[in-house]
Scaffold this motif. Structure first.
Motif, short mmCIF file in Angstrom:
data_model
loop_
_atom_site.label_atom_id
_atom_site.label_comp_id
_atom_site.label_asym_id
_atom_site.label_seq_id
_atom_site.Cartn_x
_atom_site.Cartn_y
_atom_site.Cartn_z
N ALA A 190 0.85 -1.20 0.00
CA ALA A 190 0.00 0.00 0.00
C ALA A 190 0.87 1.24 0.00
CB ALA A 190 -0.92 0.00 1.21
N ILE A 202 0.81 5.81 -1.10
CA ILE A 202 0.07 6.99 -1.54
C ILE A 202 0.71 7.48 -2.83
CG2 ILE A 202 -0.57 9.37 -1.00
CD1 ILE A 202 -0.46 8.53 1.98
N ARG A 249 -7.09 14.03 -0.86
CA ARG A 249 -7.01 12.59 -1.06
C ARG A 249 -8.30 12.11 -1.74
NH1 ARG A 249 -4.14 9.68 2.29
NH2 ARG A 249 -2.65 11.34 1.91
N THR A 285 -9.33 5.35 -2.62
CA THR A 285 -8.44 4.19 -2.68
C THR A 285 -8.61 3.43 -3.98
OG1 THR A 285 -8.53 3.97 -0.27
CG2 THR A 285 -7.80 2.04 -1.51
N VAL A 333 -4.82 6.50 -2.36
CA VAL A 333 -4.18 5.36 -1.71
C VAL A 333 -4.24 4.19 -2.69
CG1 VAL A 333 -4.26 3.73 0.22
CG2 VAL A 333 -4.80 6.15 0.59
N MET A 366 -3.45 0.14 -3.33
CA MET A 366 -3.14 -1.17 -2.77
C MET A 366 -2.89 -2.14 -3.93
SD MET A 366 -5.91 -1.57 0.33
CE MET A 366 -5.98 -0.39 1.68
N GLN A 416 -13.98 0.36 0.18
CA GLN A 416 -13.38 1.34 -0.71
C GLN A 416 -14.46 2.16 -1.41
OE1 GLN A 416 -10.26 1.34 -0.01
NE2 GLN A 416 -10.47 -0.60 1.07
#
Length: 500
Positions: free
Chosen positions: A22, A24, A68, A71, A182, A184, A199
């Motif tokens: 994971a 950013i 942000r 994800t 983010v 993953m 998510q």
């Protein structure tokens, strides 16, 4: 600088486990990656309202210096050949398991900004045009994605063209450099799916049925070399509304399986942890004895269909489909999708639907004529949550009967089963999930039917008469008088019509 360089140089926050890495990533780095949208993803569904809100949020958080944007879950596929949508997957290309709605919208924003790239400083125009070259927008022949993409792009063009050069520059710089996600990167697809429902901050979360679609598509691609067959399967799935498929599993197939096994339906309903219930026989493995009957039936059906392909095409001989049964093993891959088509047709014919008034489309299955009168009376009932639970119980009882006996004596069975389901409504002023679970598995004590799991009775019945002769709930005249008028009408009509 690409994402891998970003991680290595420490300009992004990273974390890792045995299951995923994971970190950013700035939007600019994300869009520079080789990303693709796998075939099991639903169509692009974002509307102008979603896009307008995203742009507004980006502008609002510009004063905060950073924003942000949710994800992304990425996974490197195990194959590099054409996928079911015909998008070539290059070596090193990552699939977007979660985040496709935002990814495609980011792409539209980049395309809209690029129409004014000549007005930007080179430090912005160059990375903007580079990202535009990296974005992959797949062609989806689902009739929805292209329309939504075009509509949203036209809206973004209007917004971008109305900005001053200063606004254009500020937005572009903030979007590429200070907006982040983010990421993953998950080692295996099953682990990716376990993360899905936490998510998506703007888009709709995946349904558990999307996970089933992904699993069975993978199985299909491993056992079939026919790209056209795989494409046809995906087209048929996408032709159904996602919510209709989800309703089929969550409100019909899943409860029937649970109640027949004398297990309650959880308060949280059908979730990702239950999808294994709809996985079964993998044709790539040596099957156990319990799977032999299903595999032999499939071999017989496949042989008939192949031998009589031309005769079937011209309607000379009847179609011959696999004898699906809800409680029998599922054959992974193609058979799963054929099963879904079968039960969607059956539930529509039985009048089982996720909304009170079904919006039929050309070619949709109309309810069977034997059930029209009863269904009309059920549709007149109040739409409270307790009545919805009761209707879903009746739908499951009716579907369990049809699955066992086909359409033999379906009108008499429906009259019998509606009394069984709505007998609980005659006894209780308030109905919740717990009372439905009790009534389905053991017969609610208020109805005088304790100790009888009607779903297990249907599953073991040899003839429709074994169901038609089951005991009715104890509904007195006082019970009927306490009910509201639509319920009185229902019970009066059922009592009259049940006489052969």
């Amino acid at each position: 600088m690409d994402i891998q360089q970003t991680v290595k140089t420490g300009t992004a926050t990273t974390a890792g486990t045995d299951q995923f890495d994971a970190y950013i990533s700035p939007v600019a780095d994300l869009l520079h990656q080789k990303l693709c949208i796998p075939s099991y993803q639903r169509p692009y569904t974002w509307s102008v309202k979603n896009v307008r809100q995203l742009v507004s949020d980006i502008q609002h958080f510009r004063s905060a210096g950073h924003y942000r944007l949710g994800t992304f879950i990425l996974h490197e596929p195990d194959f590099t050949d054409s996928d079911a949508q015909g998008t070539y997957q290059e070596p090193g290309q990552l699939e977007i398991v979660d985040g496709q709605q935002r990814y495609l919208t980011f792409g539209l924003i980049i395309l809209a900004l690029s129409t004014r790239s000549n007005e930007l400083d080179q430090t912005l125009s160059e990375p903007l045009l580079n990202r535009m070259q990296s974005i992959s927008i797949p062609q989806r022949r689902d009739g929805k994605s292209e329309t939504n993409l075009r509509t949203n792009y036209d809206h973004l063009l209007q917004v971008v063209r109305a900005w001053s050069v200063e606004e254009l520059s500020d937005f572009t710089e903030f979007f590429l450099k200070e907006c982040s996600v983010v990421v993953m990167e998950v080692k295996d697809l099953d682990s990716a799916f376990q993360l899905f429902d936490s998510q998506n901050t703007r888009g709709k979360a995946l349904y558990p049925t999307d996970l089933l679609k992904a699993h069975h598509l993978r199985e299909f691609t491993q056992t079939s070399s026919s790209r056209e067959a795989i494409l046809d399967t995906v087209r048929k799935w996408d032709a159904h509304e996602p919510a209709e498929i989800e309703h089929l599993f969550a409100s019909v197939l899943f409860p029937i399986k649970r109640w027949t096994a004398n297990e309650p339906v959880p308060d949280t309903g059908f979730r990702a942890e239950h999808v294994d219930m709809f996985k079964g026989i993998r044709q790539t493995n040596t099957p156990y004895r319990w799977s032999h009957m299903a595999l032999m039936a499939k071999a017989t059906v496949d042989h008939y269909r192949a031998t009589n392909a031309t005769l079937r095409q011209y309607g000379v001989v009847d179609e011959f489909e696999f004898p699906f049964q809800i409680l029998q093993p599922i054959i992974d891959g193609e058979m799963f999708f054929r099963m879904v088509d079968h039960y969607i047709a059956e539930t529509r014919k039985a009048g089982i639907r996720r909304i009170s008034k079904w919006d039929t489309q050309p070619g949709d299955t109309e309810p069977a004529k034997e059930l029209v009168n009863l269904l009309a009376k059920l549709d007149e009932l109040p739409s409270g949550i307790g009545n919805r639970y009761t209707r879903e119980l009746f739908d499951c009882l009716l579907m369990a009967f049809i699955d066992r006996f086909g359409w033999h004596d379906v009108r008499l069975a429906a009259d019998k089963l509606v009394k069984r389901a709505y007998g609980l409504r005659a006894k209780l002023q308030r109905i919740n999930k717990q009372s439905i679970n009790i009534h389905a598995r053991d017969g609610h004590s208020k109805t005088g039917l304790t100790g009888e799991n009607i779903f297990a009775k249907i599953a073991l019945a040899e003839t429709p008469d074994d169901v038609l002769t089951l005991q009715d709930p104890n509904i007195s005249e006082d019970d009927k008088r306490r009910l509201k008028s639509p319920f009185q009408k229902l019970f009066a009509s059922v009592a009259k019509e049940s006489i052969p």
